[in-house]
Design a protein around this motif. Structure first.
Motif: not given
Length: 535
Positions: A68-83, A113-122
């Protein structure tokens, strides 16, 4: 700080702090992501508690907050997934032959695998899935043939079927004897921590694929796995288990993934753009897959056989061709693949009139009786079984000298197989990993299920339901029954389903033309080379 050490209220406070820090300044993002990834796995002292209800509850409390924290950070910091990606890949636990360390790898992979299937998985899917496949291959390569074979493996064959060896192993334990030399058994991997880890990771991956299939993402995920297979698995030296990820994905969606996988393998083989070893490996995978996959229709199998035969015929038209195992090794691998598939599928094809006509029209005799002489170069055990069935099915006339040849390999087959022994590479032979096998087994054809062309006519038609118009039915038990009928015969086929080798028992004889004859031995597992340097 590790969330695993605290109660839920402190976890929530820590989660809020990490999200605020990551959003407040770009310089804290990597540190916050590293902290959250560090919580993918529990402290060492907590590993044994994961089997207990309290431990499982704590695991859910921690990981739900981490993601849940990872998703919140991704929503706030768009480049977070690449980092995040390099952090996740670099912090994957290394493999050590220690039980505690191996448990960490399982939990960590579960989070990937949980991260892969999450909202930021794409944004992270491709890298994460490829990293998982790379780990599977690394573990696969850690399991040497000396971990699988007993004692003398120089013969390069396994004379007994797997369930016979399992029974022998049980008897040997009771009387204190050893297993026969050269035998293979799932018990060979008992206590092997790397094999147990690989088994657990494969099960995780299978369950993830099931989840993808349920959410309609399987085809998208499969394309990534297919790309990873071509880059990593296809060129791995005699992979033993990792390839079953592809097999199971195909079983979940035969019409799309199943056909796509086989077509890709055929494309690689017939293309001149790939190195010879890659093409030989590809056609070995194709032959084993077409032979073993219960979910493939005879019609599709015939279409790919025609493609292989047409390529081999075109190769035969090259002037000046004479027997030379090393120079024409790609050609011989294609011929052996054709014969190997027909050892499993000839009877089911010949039972469908339209498919029988297509098979009889193929220029098999022209190819196999060419001056390149594949019948002498290919693996004798495969050639003998193929010719025995061809004679019974009247596919074409064969010389009696080739039939009932007991040699399982020859100098010529070793030459075309090379140090890699690709002449004896059957990558989808029965899986020796117990938990993984429970997923593969319902979709798998064992040699004991196959009705060969030389079986008596009295066995005809009693267990078959074949669509004679097109032969598009899926394969079950090596014959033509639908999956819906499978549950009706569980007791009847329980013994057959336990067969783990394509080698008929030495003590079993089949009746042919009124005479009792010994069935031919087939290659029973992926075998090591008899040459020490290739081991």
């Amino acid at each position: 700080m590790s969330m695993w050490n605290y109660d839920p209220d402190i976890m929530d406070a820590l989660k809020g702090l990490i999200i605020s820090l990551a959003a407040s300044s770009g310089k804290y993002v990597d540190s916050c992501l590293t902290m959250l990834v560090g919580n993918f796995t529990p402290p060492s002292y907590f590993l044994d508690k994961l089997k207990e209800p309290h431990g499982l509850e704590r695991k859910h409390q921690v990981l739900s907050r981490v993601h849940a924290a990872l998703k919140s950070i991704f929503d706030l910091v768009p480049l977070a997934p690449m980092r995040l990606l390099p952090i996740v890949v670099q912090r994957m636990p290394t493999v050590h032959n220690k039980h505690e360390r191996l448990k960490l790898i399982v939990v960590y992979t579960e989070n990937m695998l949980k991260l892969e299937s999450s909202a930021m998985g794409e944004l992270v899917r491709s890298t994460l899935l490829m990293a998982v496949v790379d780990r599977l291959i690394d573990l696969d390569m850690e399991i040497g043939w000396d971990d699988i074979l007993h004692d003398d493996f120089s013969k390069g064959i396994f004379e007994m079927e797997l369930e016979d060896v399992e029974e022998a192993a049980d008897d040997a334990e009771q009387v204190g004897d050893e297993l026969p030399s050269g035998s293979i058994s799932r018990k060979s991997l008992s206590g092997n921590l790397i094999a147990e880890l690989l088994d657990s990771l494969l099960v995780l991956t299978f369950e993830h694929l099931e989840s993808c299939e349920g959410t309609g993402r399987l085809i998208e995920v499969f394309e990534i796995l297919l790309q990873s297979f071509q880059i990593t698995v296809l060129n791995a030296y005699k992979s033993k288990f990792a390839q079953f990820v592809m097999f199971y994905a195909c079983a979940l969606d035969p019409e799309n993934c199943g056909l796509r996988f086989a077509t890709m393998l055929a494309d690689v083989f017939v293309s001149g753009l790939y190195p010879p070893l890659t093409r030989m490996s590809s056609v070995s995978y194709l032959a084993s897959y077409l032979s073993r996959a219960r979910f493939l229709s005879p019609c599709f199998i015939v279409s790919l056989l025609k493609r292989l035969v047409d390529w081999c015929l075109e190769y035969c038209n090259i002037p000046g061709g004479n027997i030379n195992p090393k120079a024409h090794r790609v050609f011989y691998s294609g011929c052996q693949a054709i014969m190997y598939v027909l050892c499993f599928r000839m009877r089911s094809i010949m039972d469908v009139p339209r498919l029988k006509s297509q098979l009889l029209l193929m220029p098999l005799e022209t190819v196999l009786k060419h001056n390149l002489n594949p019948l002498k170069v290919c693996l004798p055990s495969v050639v003998s079984e193929f010719l025995q069935q061809s004679k019974a099915a009247r596919l074409f006339t064969v010389s009696e000298t080739f039939i009932f040849n007991d040699l399982l390999e020859s100098e010529l087959s070793r030459d075309f197989g090379g140090l890699e022994r690709l002449d004896m590479f059957f990558p989808f032979d029965p899986c020796l990993l117990k938990k993984s096998d429970s997923f593969i087994r319902p979709n798998f054809i064992y040699w004991s299920m196959v009705k060969t062309a030389y079986h008596g006519d009295e066995e005809d038609n009693s267990d078959e339901d074949v669509d004679e118009d097109n032969g598009d039915h899926v394969m079950v038990d090596g014959m033509g029954r639908s999956p819906d009928e499978q549950d009706l015969d569980l007791d009847e086929f329980e013994y057959s389903l336990n067969k783990m080798s394509i080698t008929p028992k030495n003590s079993f004889s089949c009746r042919l033309d009124g005479e009792l004859r010994q069935p031919m031995k087939m290659p029973s597992r992926i075998r090591p080379s008899t040459s020490p340097e290739s081991l």
